[in-house]
Design an enzyme around this catalytic site. Structure first.
Site, PDB file in Angstrom:
ATOM      1  N   GLY A  90     -51.188 -94.780  36.590  1.00  0.00           N
ATOM      2  CA  GLY A  90     -52.094 -94.087  35.490  1.00  0.00           C
ATOM      3  C   GLY A  90     -52.237 -92.651  35.938  1.00  0.00           C
ATOM      4  O   GLY A  90     -51.053 -92.129  36.237  1.00  0.00           O
ATOM      5  N   SER A 122     -46.392 -95.992  40.774  1.00  0.00           N
ATOM      6  CA  SER A 122     -46.450 -95.051  39.960  1.00  0.00           C
ATOM      7  C   SER A 122     -47.511 -93.989  40.919  1.00  0.00           C
ATOM      8  O   SER A 122     -47.347 -93.651  41.950  1.00  0.00           O
ATOM      9  CB  SER A 122     -46.876 -95.118  38.506  1.00  0.00           C
ATOM     10  OG  SER A 122     -46.724 -94.070  37.870  1.00  0.00           O
ATOM     11  N   ALA A 123     -48.851 -93.746  40.124  1.00  0.00           N
ATOM     12  CA  ALA A 123     -49.894 -92.842  40.525  1.00  0.00           C
ATOM     13  C   ALA A 123     -50.173 -93.631  42.291  1.00  0.00           C
ATOM     14  O   ALA A 123     -50.702 -92.879  42.974  1.00  0.00           O
ATOM     15  CB  ALA A 123     -50.930 -93.051  39.988  1.00  0.00           C
ATOM     16  N   HIS A 159     -41.254 -92.219  38.713  1.00  0.00           N
ATOM     17  CA  HIS A 159     -40.554 -92.005  37.476  1.00  0.00           C
ATOM     18  C   HIS A 159     -39.798 -90.939  37.424  1.00  0.00           C
ATOM     19  O   HIS A 159     -39.339 -90.142  36.381  1.00  0.00           O
ATOM     20  CB  HIS A 159     -41.709 -91.908  36.347  1.00  0.00           C
ATOM     21  CG  HIS A 159     -42.596 -92.780  36.286  1.00  0.00           C
ATOM     22  ND1 HIS A 159     -42.409 -94.210  35.586  1.00  0.00           N
ATOM     23  CD2 HIS A 159     -43.761 -92.838  36.498  1.00  0.00           C
ATOM     24  CE1 HIS A 159     -43.625 -94.897  35.499  1.00  0.00           C
ATOM     25  NE2 HIS A 159     -44.582 -94.288  36.158  1.00  0.00           N
ATOM     26  N   GLU A 194     -37.095 -95.062  38.180  1.00  0.00           N
ATOM     27  CA  GLU A 194     -37.462 -96.338  37.651  1.00  0.00           C
ATOM     28  C   GLU A 194     -36.567 -97.446  38.045  1.00  0.00           C
ATOM     29  O   GLU A 194     -35.560 -97.435  37.944  1.00  0.00           O
ATOM     30  CB  GLU A 194     -38.096 -96.329  36.186  1.00  0.00           C
ATOM     31  CG  GLU A 194     -38.910 -95.453  35.796  1.00  0.00           C
ATOM     32  CD  GLU A 194     -39.329 -95.394  34.370  1.00  0.00           C
ATOM     33  OE1 GLU A 194     -38.598 -95.919  33.621  1.00  0.00           O
ATOM     34  OE2 GLU A 194     -40.339 -94.488  34.155  1.00  0.00           O
TER      35      GLU A 194
END
Lengths: 230, 230
Positions: A90, A122-123, A159, A194
């Site tokens: 997020g 991700s985050a 990413h 990714e």
């Protein structure tokens, strides 16, 4: 012994939430029944409740129960007693601000360093690095520091995206942005594409998935590698 | 009366530095001989000196002299006495940190509000908004605040980029990022595409160039407009 799984993304093109990580997660969480979920990054601004349901959908495939960190009156205690922890993606600024505002950054670092299995996407992977300064996210809130867990000795760019040679866009490429970071900072950066994830067991760090990572070090040209060694 | 020119980018595809803005700049700087250049955003980490030379190359085409703000012992005084000011693009975090560290943010706001012509490109345009929170840049340094000049009553997203429908990348689109900003903030956002610029004269704001802008307001779907009115 540290036990950490850091994925570039929760979802790859053509897949569903966490589907490409199913086998890796089955092994990673083998001795775990319940995973504490950190929902603070709120992708697209969804609520903690809604995000926890998304996480549950990804974990029920491997037969694990998810509990949301936001449901505990004493979140520090929930972190200290968790069997395992998963932080979803997020907005990194929002995630880091919330962890600092609730006094949880240090607690989270301690338990990860002392062996509580930690998975991030991700985050949630970005904050495992020394600082959040190679996030791709917008600064939608102001956290009290950019320093993060530092449970791996580098920063992560999730990413990671190669420059598009056909693009007519003049905004900076990802590579240019990370190079700007390295003009002013010394911490090496792993550009994690990714479909890739890092698996950390003690001091051993391996790059998993089919792809190489793009590695960035101060005063060096970026390079491709299947090994994460600086 | 405020006189402000805010461009999405310094350079469009196929053009050279500031070439597409030549006519607009000729009109905008008509009564000006010398422009004070703010080089702090340091694109690709180049030095203040090198960046000032780049700016000079863009301004000599319209017969204007550039002086770098970094060359003054008293930069606040240089801002107060400037005929006009130009802030170039690069990294917004670095630009904002430097302006705060040198105590220049308030001075710059004052002179722009009292009529010193101000031109920005990219990061230099972003800081004209209320906050820098819709920048695309990486947080390579930690500024003491995200609040910026606020000489226009909205935020700007420079280099605004439409989602690519053929993309297999799962990172957030620009639109998703700005929507996340609006979940937590009230300030409207102008998504300013490359080739577009805003011209502000007093309270009148016009969108220049061929394209529409994408406007974002809290609790509204984003929309296209040739008018900037919230």
């Amino acid at each position: 012994m540290k036990k950490i799984l850091l994925a570039s993304t929760s979802t790859v093109y053509g897949g569903t939430y966490l589907s490409y990580l199913k086998e890796a997660m089955t092994v990673f969480f083998v001795n775990v029944d319940e995973v504490l979920f950190v929902p603070y990054a709120r992708p697209s601004g969804i609520t903690h409740e809604a995000y926890t349901e998304v996480a549950q959908s990804g974990f029920e495939v491997i037969g694990k129960r998810i509990v949301g960190l936001h449901t505990f009156a004493d979140p520090a205690k929930a972190i200290r007693t968790a069997q395992a922890i998963f932080t979803g993606g997020g907005n990194t600024f929002l995630l880091v601000k919330q962890l600092y505002d609730l006094g949880l950054m240090d607690v989270l670092r301690e338990v990860v360093l002392s062996g509580t299995p930690y998975m991030g996407t991700s985050a949630g992977s970005n904050i495992a690095g020394r600082t959040m300064q190679t996030t791709n996210d917008m600064p939608i809130v102001y956290p009290s520091s950019f320093k993060t867990l530092g449970v791996v000795p580098f920063n992560i760019n999730p990413h990671y995206l190669d420059p598009d040679p056909t693009s007519k866009h003049k905004g900076e490429t990802r590579e240019t942005r990370i190079k700007e970071f390295l003009v002013l900072n010394d911490t090496p950066v792993v550009g994690l594409r990714e479909g890739s994830w890092l698996l950390v067991e003690g001091e051993r760090i391996s790059l998993e998935g089919e792809l190489t990572a793009r590695l960035f070090e101060k005063r060096k040209e970026p390079y491709e590698s299947k090994e994460i060694k600086f």
